[in-house]
Design a protein around this motif. Structure first.
Motif, PDB file in Angstrom:
ATOM      1  N   LEU A 272       1.156  -1.116   0.127  1.00 31.61           N
ATOM      2  CA  LEU A 272      -0.306   0.016   0.112  1.00 31.61           C
ATOM      3  C   LEU A 272       1.167   0.998  -0.100  1.00 31.61           C
ATOM      4  O   LEU A 272       0.716   2.220  -0.595  1.00 31.61           O
ATOM      5  N   LEU A 273       2.198   1.485   0.926  1.00 31.15           N
ATOM      6  CA  LEU A 273       2.604   2.305   1.095  1.00 31.15           C
ATOM      7  C   LEU A 273       3.449   2.521  -0.239  1.00 31.15           C
ATOM      8  O   LEU A 273       3.363   3.548  -1.083  1.00 31.15           O
ATOM      9  N   LYS A 274       4.149   1.434  -1.192  1.00 25.79           N
ATOM     10  CA  LYS A 274       4.359   2.097  -2.333  1.00 25.79           C
ATOM     11  C   LYS A 274       3.567   2.087  -3.419  1.00 25.79           C
ATOM     12  O   LYS A 274       3.894   3.234  -4.253  1.00 25.79           O
ATOM     13  N   ILE A 275       1.963   1.602  -3.649  1.00 23.39           N
ATOM     14  CA  ILE A 275       1.035   2.519  -4.537  1.00 23.39           C
ATOM     15  C   ILE A 275       0.970   3.601  -3.766  1.00 23.39           C
ATOM     16  O   ILE A 275       0.954   4.587  -5.277  1.00 23.39           O
ATOM     17  N   PHE A 276       1.055   3.962  -2.779  1.00 21.90           N
ATOM     18  CA  PHE A 276       0.738   5.516  -2.900  1.00 21.90           C
ATOM     19  C   PHE A 276       1.862   6.529  -2.981  1.00 21.90           C
ATOM     20  O   PHE A 276       1.185   7.675  -3.166  1.00 21.90           O
ATOM     21  N   ALA A 277       2.796   5.842  -2.779  1.00 21.04           N
ATOM     22  CA  ALA A 277       4.236   6.849  -2.969  1.00 21.04           C
ATOM     23  C   ALA A 277       4.819   7.345  -4.329  1.00 21.04           C
ATOM     24  O   ALA A 277       5.181   8.066  -5.136  1.00 21.04           O
ATOM     25  N   LYS A 278       3.319   5.673  -5.581  1.00 17.71           N
ATOM     26  CA  LYS A 278       4.274   6.087  -6.787  1.00 17.71           C
ATOM     27  C   LYS A 278       3.680   6.379  -8.120  1.00 17.71           C
ATOM     28  O   LYS A 278       3.533   6.961  -8.413  1.00 17.71           O
ATOM     29  N   HIS A 279       1.908   5.792  -7.232  1.00 16.04           N
ATOM     30  CA  HIS A 279       1.272   6.395  -7.903  1.00 16.04           C
ATOM     31  C   HIS A 279       0.123   7.491  -7.723  1.00 16.04           C
ATOM     32  O   HIS A 279      -1.328   8.054  -8.244  1.00 16.04           O
ATOM     33  N   ILE A 280      -0.640   7.602  -6.646  1.00 14.83           N
ATOM     34  CA  ILE A 280      -1.208   8.507  -5.613  1.00 14.83           C
ATOM     35  C   ILE A 280      -0.467   9.755  -5.724  1.00 14.83           C
ATOM     36  O   ILE A 280      -1.144  10.464  -5.545  1.00 14.83           O
ATOM     37  N   GLU A 306       9.688   7.061   4.620  1.00 14.47           N
ATOM     38  CA  GLU A 306      10.714   8.138   4.757  1.00 14.47           C
ATOM     39  C   GLU A 306      11.670   8.011   3.382  1.00 14.47           C
ATOM     40  O   GLU A 306      11.763   7.894   3.026  1.00 14.47           O
ATOM     41  N   SER A 307      12.195   5.908   3.053  1.00 12.52           N
ATOM     42  CA  SER A 307      12.566   5.776   1.890  1.00 12.52           C
ATOM     43  C   SER A 307      11.600   6.627   0.494  1.00 12.52           C
ATOM     44  O   SER A 307      12.669   6.288  -0.061  1.00 12.52           O
ATOM     45  N   LEU A 308      10.615   5.985   0.508  1.00 15.40           N
ATOM     46  CA  LEU A 308      10.048   6.495  -0.180  1.00 15.40           C
ATOM     47  C   LEU A 308       9.817   7.618  -0.622  1.00 15.40           C
ATOM     48  O   LEU A 308       9.057   8.292  -1.646  1.00 15.40           O
ATOM     49  N   GLY A 309      10.058   9.255   0.176  1.00 13.80           N
ATOM     50  CA  GLY A 309       9.600  10.139  -0.159  1.00 13.80           C
ATOM     51  C   GLY A 309       8.429  10.952   0.829  1.00 13.80           C
ATOM     52  O   GLY A 309       8.277  11.550   0.083  1.00 13.80           O
ATOM     53  N   VAL A 310       7.441   9.753   1.246  1.00  9.82           N
ATOM     54  CA  VAL A 310       5.874  10.302   1.206  1.00  9.82           C
ATOM     55  C   VAL A 310       6.675  10.415   3.091  1.00  9.82           C
ATOM     56  O   VAL A 310       4.597  10.511   3.316  1.00  9.82           O
ATOM     57  N   ALA A 311       6.843  10.489   3.828  1.00  8.11           N
ATOM     58  CA  ALA A 311       6.980  10.791   5.267  1.00  8.11           C
ATOM     59  C   ALA A 311       5.915  11.573   5.863  1.00  8.11           C
ATOM     60  O   ALA A 311       5.205  11.598   6.675  1.00  8.11           O
ATOM     61  N   ASP A 386      -1.637  -4.567 -13.975  1.00  5.46           N
ATOM     62  CA  ASP A 386      -1.511  -3.511 -13.870  1.00  5.46           C
ATOM     63  C   ASP A 386      -2.454  -2.993 -12.712  1.00  5.46           C
ATOM     64  O   ASP A 386      -3.016  -2.249 -12.002  1.00  5.46           O
ATOM     65  N   ALA A 387      -2.123  -3.855 -11.600  1.00  9.46           N
ATOM     66  CA  ALA A 387      -3.127  -3.926 -10.464  1.00  9.46           C
ATOM     67  C   ALA A 387      -3.157  -2.289  -9.550  1.00  9.46           C
ATOM     68  O   ALA A 387      -3.487  -2.025  -9.062  1.00  9.46           O
ATOM     69  N   ASP A 388      -1.613  -1.779  -9.629  1.00  4.75           N
ATOM     70  CA  ASP A 388      -1.168  -1.053  -8.704  1.00  4.75           C
ATOM     71  C   ASP A 388      -1.757  -0.194  -9.590  1.00  4.75           C
ATOM     72  O   ASP A 388      -2.542   0.846  -8.823  1.00  4.75           O
ATOM     73  N   GLN A 389      -1.818   0.445 -10.519  1.00  6.66           N
ATOM     74  CA  GLN A 389      -2.258   0.626 -11.551  1.00  6.66           C
ATOM     75  C   GLN A 389      -3.472   1.218 -11.122  1.00  6.66           C
ATOM     76  O   GLN A 389      -3.979   2.352 -11.103  1.00  6.66           O
ATOM     77  N   ALA A 393      -5.810   4.776  -9.545  1.00  7.56           N
ATOM     78  CA  ALA A 393      -6.794   5.170 -10.352  1.00  7.56           C
ATOM     79  C   ALA A 393      -8.049   5.167  -9.538  1.00  7.56           C
ATOM     80  O   ALA A 393      -8.770   6.390 -10.195  1.00  7.56           O
ATOM     81  N   HIS A 394      -8.358   3.949  -9.348  1.00 10.58           N
ATOM     82  CA  HIS A 394      -9.580   4.369  -8.249  1.00 10.58           C
ATOM     83  C   HIS A 394      -9.877   5.168  -7.415  1.00 10.58           C
ATOM     84  O   HIS A 394     -10.896   5.332  -6.592  1.00 10.58           O
ATOM     85  N   VAL A 395      -9.062   5.356  -6.180  1.00  6.53           N
ATOM     86  CA  VAL A 395      -8.288   5.657  -5.205  1.00  6.53           C
ATOM     87  C   VAL A 395      -8.945   7.441  -5.550  1.00  6.53           C
ATOM     88  O   VAL A 395      -9.571   8.165  -5.339  1.00  6.53           O
TER      89      VAL A 395
END
Length: 499
Positions: A272-280, A306-311, A386-389, A393-395
């Protein structure tokens, strides 16, 4: 929202088109129904892995619900579980049996029950009408032992999806090890599932929490009757509408994403954190993600943010007391869930009941049973490349379309109140309990002293093994804010919550 719809949701068009640490038994004052001898469930037992609820736990909250509701209906209810050295008398149910226990070292608050003569005598002397095993541990063998020795009907509840949880006990150095994963998935998990099916078949019925799990357990050899009974949501807690906004002031309304779960690997918070950081977050700068909960991987998830830059966009308030949860659901905008380990997903029910649209992965189990795609949320097939995308997209669609959020919110409340209505849930349990009593009458106990001792040997050996495995990881920090969870006799009055 239209109050008539909430009072009679099934009539709405939405439904016409969709699918102490010492062992003790303390007498409880009996209701008039028992005095008249009309209650076949006069003395109900509940096996639960916690007699004191040390932290947020969906299975134990479900046990508390059954405890309160069947007492209202005139049953004496005895809770059976492990002794907890940290328990205070006020945290224990009035009627309880506590077995000797050892701590699960890597998960403070968890005690592993072991059979001991005194507690077994007390359990037998309770003269129970039926035992319901709301447990995912070998404590289930206490119910098997009682069934074989005293003929007490036994109803089991499947509370754990075994293939998804084993990784939680592994140390970081073995996490993701391919050889070990193959060993568990191809050998150990199937063996444990076959063993569980045999235990279920010694009883008189199995309750599953989602339709997908009926076939799942039939395929693994369960032959006793199976009932699908969704968990209820407690209106005395979740009908509260606190005005107090618990979110940080810089969490912008309209773009508040919320997830509530134990912070452990099995819940796929990392995904979830990776989806948020990369796509949302890049597509919607105002979006924030609040992760309510605590657990052994809480600090790991904070470090990942923190490491994903979304802290700065991710908030970790820790575990929240159950009675404070309505404020978080009511002031969020979208509930996001990427766990595939749920036998039900109580937090999804609570979110929908609170009018919060849900975006989740289609798990084929409890979560998929609750969310109606395009009506009160969206489900994404996790097998898609493309599940993450698609998830993102729905969010984003819900974040950007206030009208859709409002419509989904209204539908969510209406349908959740139909599916998770307490009266419907208790009636379903009561009917299934009656069937279990009839099943016991038709299937007498197996003869022989060895058969009666076997559950105790299985119970002891399995929990000794689990206690040893619990030493593989260092002790986790759970509920670091020491927020208390409800006791068994919780009473929430209207407007009692802080606003």
């Amino acid at each position: 929202m239209n109050s008539q719809l909430l009072a009679n949701p099934a009539s709405h068009a939405l439904f016409r088109s969709e699918r102490s640490t010492t062992s003790a038994i303390v007498p409880v004052t009996r209701h008039s129904a028992l005095a008249k001898g009309t209650n076949r469930l006069a003395r109900l037992g509940i096996l639960n892995d916690y007699v004191r609820i040390p932290y947020a736990n969906g299975s134990s909250f479900a046990s508390q619900f059954l405890y309160r509701e069947f007492r209202k209906r005139g049953s004496d209810v005895t809770v059976v579980g492990p002794a907890d050295p940290a328990a205070k008398p006020a945290e224990l149910p009035p009627s309880h049996v506590c077995f000797s226990s050892l701590p699960l070292r890597n998960h403070p608050g968890v005690q592993l029950a072991f059979p001991n003569p005194k507690a077994l005598r007390q359990l037998a002397d309770a003269n129970l009408s039926l035992m319901v095993a709301q447990t995912g541990s070998a404590l289930l063998d206490a119910g098997v032992w009682l069934r074989r020795n005293a003929g007490v009907p036994l109803v089991c509840v499947n509370t754990i999806h075994l293939p998804a949880v084993y990784d939680a006990i592994l140390p970081e150095s073995l996490h993701g090890n391919r050889l070990l994963d193959n060993l568990f998935q191809r050998r150990l998990i199937p063996w444990v599932e076959r063993s569980s099916a045999k235990l279920y078949n010694v009883g008189d019925g199995l309750v599953v929490l989602s339709e997908g799990l009926k076939d799942y357990w039939r395929d693994r050899g369960v032959t006793v009757p199976i009932a699908c009974i969704p968990r209820s949501v407690d209106p005395s807690v979740f009908d509260q509408r606190p005005e107090r906004d618990p979110f940080p002031t810089h969490a912008q309304r309209g773009a508040r994403l919320l997830v509530v779960c134990r912070h452990t690997r099995e819940k796929n918070v990392e995904g979830l954190l990776k989806i948020f950081a990369k796509h949302i977050a890049p597509a919607e700068p105002s979006a924030t993600l609040t992760l309510v909960g605590d657990g052994p991987d809480h600090d790991t998830f904070r470090a990942l943010a923190e490491s994903l830059g979304v802290a700065s966009k991710c908030f970790f308030p820790g575990e929240i007391t159950l009675t404070d949860m309505p404020a978080w659901y009511r002031h969020a905008d979208v509930f996001v869930y990427t766990s595939l380990s749920e036998t039900y997903g109580q937090v999804v029910s609570e979110a929908l009941w609170s009018g919060l649209p849900v975006v989740a992965l289609a798990d084929g189990k409890g979560v998929a049973d609750q969310v109606v795609p395009g009506s009160d949320g969206f489900l994404v097939d996790p097998r898609r490349s493309d599940a993450d995308q698609q998830f993102a997209a729905h969010v984003l669609e819900l974040v950007r379309d206030r009208g859709m959020r409002r419509l989904f919110s209204e539908r969510a409340e209406i349908k959740a109140r139909h599916r998770s209505d307490p009266e419907r849930c208790v009636n379903a349990y009561q009917e299934f309990f009656e069937q279990a009593i009839a099943h016991r009458d038709e299937h007498p106990n197996p003869p022989g002293a060895l058969a009666k001792r076997t559950p105790l040997l299985h119970w002891t050996s399995l929990h000794l093994l689990l206690a040893g495995l619990g030493c593989l990881r260092p002790p986790a920090v759970v509920n670091r804010n020491n927020r208390p969870q409800p006791v068994w006799d919780i009473e929430v009055e209207p407007n009692a919550l802080p606003v």
